[in-house]
Design an enzyme around this catalytic site. Structure first.
Site, PDB file in Angstrom:
ATOM      1  N   GLY A 202       1.387  14.208 -38.102  1.00  0.00           N
ATOM      2  CA  GLY A 202       0.350  14.278 -36.993  1.00  0.00           C
ATOM      3  C   GLY A 202       1.196  15.014 -35.640  1.00  0.00           C
ATOM      4  O   GLY A 202       0.241  15.604 -34.713  1.00  0.00           O
TER       5      GLY A 202
ATOM      6  N   GLY B   9       0.751  -1.177   0.070  1.00  0.00           N
ATOM      7  CA  GLY B   9      -0.056  -0.050   0.051  1.00  0.00           C
ATOM      8  C   GLY B   9       1.030   1.159  -0.072  1.00  0.00           C
ATOM      9  O   GLY B   9       0.310   2.425  -0.309  1.00  0.00           O
TER      10      GLY B   9
HETATM   11  C1  HXC Z   1       4.709  -5.103  10.576  1.00  0.00           C
HETATM   12  C2  HXC Z   1       6.783  -4.905   9.652  1.00  0.00           C
HETATM   13  C3  HXC Z   1       6.376  -4.681   8.266  1.00  0.00           C
HETATM   14  C4  HXC Z   1       5.059  -4.870   8.110  1.00  0.00           C
HETATM   15  C5  HXC Z   1       8.389  -4.258   8.171  1.00  0.00           C
HETATM   16  N1  HXC Z   1       8.180  -4.438   9.775  1.00  0.00           N
HETATM   17  N2  HXC Z   1       7.367  -4.252   7.639  1.00  0.00           N
HETATM   18  N3  HXC Z   1       5.947  -4.975  10.891  1.00  0.00           N
HETATM   19  N4  HXC Z   1       4.146  -5.078   9.241  1.00  0.00           N
HETATM   20  N5  HXC Z   1       4.585  -4.855   6.990  1.00  0.00           N
HETATM   21  C6  HXC Z   1       9.000  -4.333  10.790  1.00  0.00           C
HETATM   22  C7  HXC Z   1       9.988  -5.376  10.694  1.00  0.00           C
HETATM   23  O1  HXC Z   1       9.514  -6.458  11.481  1.00  0.00           O
HETATM   24  C8  HXC Z   1      11.078  -4.771  11.545  1.00  0.00           C
HETATM   25  O2  HXC Z   1      10.709  -4.819  13.023  1.00  0.00           O
HETATM   26  C9  HXC Z   1      11.135  -3.484  11.252  1.00  0.00           C
HETATM   27  O3  HXC Z   1       9.897  -2.900  10.460  1.00  0.00           O
HETATM   28  C10 HXC Z   1      12.117  -3.100   9.987  1.00  0.00           C
HETATM   29  O4  HXC Z   1      12.070  -4.035   9.195  1.00  0.00           O
HETATM   30  P1  HXC Z   1      13.211  -4.790   8.293  1.00  0.00           P
HETATM   31  O5  HXC Z   1      12.754  -5.787   7.691  1.00  0.00           O
HETATM   32  O6  HXC Z   1      14.384  -5.234   9.526  1.00  0.00           O
HETATM   33  O7  HXC Z   1      13.929  -3.683   7.687  1.00  0.00           O
HETATM   34  P2  HXC Z   1      14.506  -3.924   6.028  1.00  0.00           P
HETATM   35  O8  HXC Z   1      15.432  -4.846   5.965  1.00  0.00           O
HETATM   36  O9  HXC Z   1      15.022  -2.378   5.624  1.00  0.00           O
HETATM   37  O10 HXC Z   1      13.341  -4.241   5.140  1.00  0.00           O
HETATM   38  C11 HXC Z   1      12.213  -3.387   4.954  1.00  0.00           C
HETATM   39  C12 HXC Z   1      11.077  -3.970   4.156  1.00  0.00           C
HETATM   40  C13 HXC Z   1      10.732  -5.338   4.768  1.00  0.00           C
HETATM   41  C14 HXC Z   1      11.574  -4.206   2.755  1.00  0.00           C
HETATM   42  C15 HXC Z   1      10.081  -2.910   4.074  1.00  0.00           C
HETATM   43  O11 HXC Z   1      10.502  -5.163   6.057  1.00  0.00           O
HETATM   44  C16 HXC Z   1       9.631  -6.176   4.049  1.00  0.00           C
HETATM   45  O12 HXC Z   1       9.580  -6.522   3.040  1.00  0.00           O
HETATM   46  N6  HXC Z   1       8.383  -5.747   4.939  1.00  0.00           N
HETATM   47  C17 HXC Z   1       7.121  -6.619   4.470  1.00  0.00           C
HETATM   48  C18 HXC Z   1       6.675  -5.736   3.214  1.00  0.00           C
HETATM   49  C19 HXC Z   1       5.277  -6.389   2.749  1.00  0.00           C
HETATM   50  O13 HXC Z   1       5.151  -7.411   2.347  1.00  0.00           O
HETATM   51  N7  HXC Z   1       4.267  -5.852   3.369  1.00  0.00           N
HETATM   52  C20 HXC Z   1       2.893  -6.186   3.025  1.00  0.00           C
HETATM   53  C21 HXC Z   1       2.393  -5.420   1.569  1.00  0.00           C
HETATM   54  S1  HXC Z   1       0.650  -5.913   1.541  1.00  0.00           S
HETATM   55  P3  HXC Z   1      11.941  -4.834  14.371  1.00  0.00           P
HETATM   56  O14 HXC Z   1      11.150  -4.993  15.543  1.00  0.00           O
HETATM   57  O15 HXC Z   1      12.780  -6.086  13.980  1.00  0.00           O
HETATM   58  O16 HXC Z   1      12.704  -3.450  13.984  1.00  0.00           O
HETATM   59  C22 HXC Z   1       0.126  -4.168   1.529  1.00  0.00           C
HETATM   60  C23 HXC Z   1      -1.533  -4.323   1.065  1.00  0.00           C
HETATM   61  C24 HXC Z   1      -1.897  -3.260   0.711  1.00  0.00           C
HETATM   62  O17 HXC Z   1       0.339  -3.483   1.705  1.00  0.00           O
HETATM   63  C25 HXC Z   1      -3.004  -3.262  -0.685  1.00  0.00           C
HETATM   64  C26 HXC Z   1      -2.231  -2.512  -1.897  1.00  0.00           C
HETATM   65  C27 HXC Z   1      -3.366  -2.846  -3.081  1.00  0.00           C
END
Ligand code: HXC
Length: 511
Positions: A405, A171
């Site tokens: 065009g 999102g």
């Molecule tokens: C809860 C999250 C989170 C999430 C990250 N964190 N994403 N917590 N929900 N979506 C937390 C991690 O647990 C971690 O906590 C801290 O944030 C930092 O994350 P890291 O992974 O350590 O950082 P980094 O290595 O820089 O990676 C960042 C990232 C990765 C690329 C954003 O965290 C990631 O891939 N997150 C998930 C992304 C994702 O799939 N989201 C859902 C998308 S679906 P701690 O406690 O360890 O600090 C969506 C639906 C919307 O959004 C609809 C769209 C149409």
């Protein structure tokens, strides 16, 4: 009483710490500022008024009720001013659950979106966030839906700017995608629907975050982003500069700033800008910066479809949108990418009552299977459509080629150009001399003398601005050195332009 006041100070200080000192240090180590530091840099000194500093999430699943809650819940929201003009802002706090969006976090964003719409002021989102808060499931998805819907309702009413300042997924890329502009920070920001790990699981593809969704990808290949900057500080300072160009909403018209550049200023170097040979390139940006106030030009999408230039500038202190073919790249031809890029820019300008200044040097649309298979007809039509539906002042200057065009498309008189000028070097024709002669005098192809004579004849008759000027398609043939003055006068004359379009629900742009 003093105790109570002090408690407020303590609560505020606690909220300002976000995810805590160690996570703030980690943020700094990555070369990134925190959400609050970013806001402080974006807004005028001491102008930030924060909302909802004490909001907390309500999630109880996955052990969330066992952990201490972070006031603010991963997003800092509120309003302030940029050079005295009101803007609304929300900044994702990566130190709190990676800036991910919970139900309450979404409610905070929705509140500033609604406020921005009530106050009819721009909204800027600073993104550094991992999408939906995974622990909250559908509550988070619902929150995004509320944000998305408001993005769309606000589109064309208030400017919406998204700045990507960290790894962003889900999102946190879809909401930006529905705003007017997306900017990124090089090497620290990424945008993808799903990150590299999910990509590997699903498609077996191994890519780095930069290869999947870094600024280098989104500013050159995908065109998702409108520009990238070296670091957080430069990026935010450029956002302040951009806001100065933009109207606050679709009703108030462009901002007017004091200008120290005389509108009567002539530039004699423009008289020799066009090279002697018609196929020799020259830099159209030189013309743009020599004509506009103080050479100040904020380019949009400078690294994508470089054969067309788009951006904001000012004439007599008032914002104009500039669209210009760039002969330095692909001879300034219109292809699918250039058409899409310019169409989106033209529609933004028209939605926000920003007059458009078009500089034309275009040899036509790019031929070939790659373009045709890629939908050139539909993409080219986007630009034609966008210009044709404009009701803002359109001032056009043809510097050299205006062929086929593409002549019609580039804000010609026929589709709504208000004031259409040409330089004496202009060539308004169906095509260049070689192509034309080879078609209409095919029988003479074996005879070089005859062909040379026919070519000369064609050049003399058609490769000038005067055939178009004789018909009134060109209002005047102007001296290059007088371009700034003539444009400024035309824009002043058009200042109160009003055009009524027939009532309709909405158009059907060839998307
Ligand atoms: C809860 C999250 C989170 C999430 C990250 N964190 N994403 N917590 N929900 N979506 C937390 C991690 O647990 C971690 O906590 C801290 O944030 C930092 O994350 P890291 O992974 O350590 O950082 P980094 O290595 O820089 O990676 C960042 C990232 C990765 C690329 C954003 O965290 C990631 O891939 N997150 C998930 C992304 C994702 O799939 N989201 C859902 C998308 S679906 P701690 O406690 O360890 O600090 C969506 C639906 C919307 O959004 C609809 C769209 C149409």
């Amino acid at each position: 009483m003093k105790d109570i006041l002090e408690k407020l100070d303590v609560r505020r200080a606690n909220a300002r710490l976000g995810g805590g000192k160690s996570r703030i240090e980690a943020q700094h180590k990555r070369g990134k500022l925190t959400a609050r530091e970013r806001i402080a840099l974006l807004l005028d000194k001491d102008s930030f008024e924060e909302f909802d500093m004490f909001v907390e999430h309500r999630c109880v699943d996955f052990g969330m009720n066992d952990q201490p809650k972070t006031p603010g819940d991963g997003v800092v929201t509120g309003w302030g001013t940029v050079n005295g003009r009101t803007v609304f802002v929300f900044a994702k706090d990566f130190t709190v659950f990676g800036g991910s969006l919970s139900e309450t976090h979404a409610q905070k964003i929705v509140k500033v979106q609604d406020m921005a719409m009530k106050a009819r002021a721009p909204i800027i989102g600073l993104f550094d966030a991992g999408g939906a808060r995974i622990q909250e499931g559908v509550a988070s998805l619902g929150g995004y839906g509320e944000v998305f819907k408001r993005n769309v309702i606000a589109s064309g009413v208030i400017p919406q700017i998204s700045v990507i300042m960290g790894p962003c997924a889900g999102g946190d890329v879809y909401s930006p995608a529905m705003t007017d502009f997306i900017f990124m920070v090089r090497d620290t920001s990424y945008m993808f629907v799903t990150g590299p790990e999910v990509v590997k699981t699903v498609t077996n593809e191994v890519v780095t975050a930069e290869e999947l969704g870094g600024a280098s990808v989104h500013t050159t290949k995908s065109s998702v982003s409108d520009g990238a900057f070296e670091n957080d500080v430069e990026c935010i300072l450029q956002m302040r500069r951009l806001i100065d160009f933009l109207p606050s909403n679709n009703q108030v018209g462009v901002p007017e700033w004091p200008s120290f550049d005389d509108i009567e200023r002539e530039d004699l170097s423009l008289d020799t800008l066009i090279p002697d040979h018609p196929n020799k390139p020259y830099d159209m940006k030189e013309l743009v910066t020599k004509v506009v106030d103080e050479g100040d030009f904020f380019e949009i999408s400078p690294s994508f479809a470089k054969n067309i230039i788009t951006g904001f500038a000012r004439i007599a202190g008032r914002t104009v949108g500039v669209v210009a073919n760039q002969p330095m790249v692909l001879a300034g031809v219109l292809d699918s990418d250039a058409s899409r890029k310019a169409a989106r820019f033209v529609r933004f300008c028209d939605a926000f009552e920003i007059p458009i200044l078009t500089f034309v040097d275009v040899p036509g649309f790019l031929p070939g299977t790659a373009q045709e298979y890629g939908g050139l007809i539909k993409h080219g039509a986007k630009l034609l459509f966008a210009y044709s539906q404009c009701t803002v002042p359109l001032v056009t200057v043809i510097t050299r080629k205006a062929f086929g065009g593409a002549y019609d498309v580039m804000a010609s008189k026929h589709i709504g150009g208000d004031v259409n000028y040409a330089w004496p070097t202009a060539q308004v024709a169906v095509m260049g001399a070689k192509g034309a002669v080879e078609i209409i005098f095919r029988a003479d192809i074996g005879d070089p003398e005859k062909i040379a004579a026919r070519t000369k004849e064609y050049e003399a008759r058609f490769l000038s601005p005067f055939v178009a000027a004789e018909r009134g398609y060109i209002d005047d043939v102007i001296m290059p050195h007088a371009t700034r003055r003539r444009i400024a006068r035309a824009l002043a004359m058009l200042r109160e332009k009003k055009v009524e379009m027939p009532a309709k629900k909405h158009d059907n742009l060839p998307v």
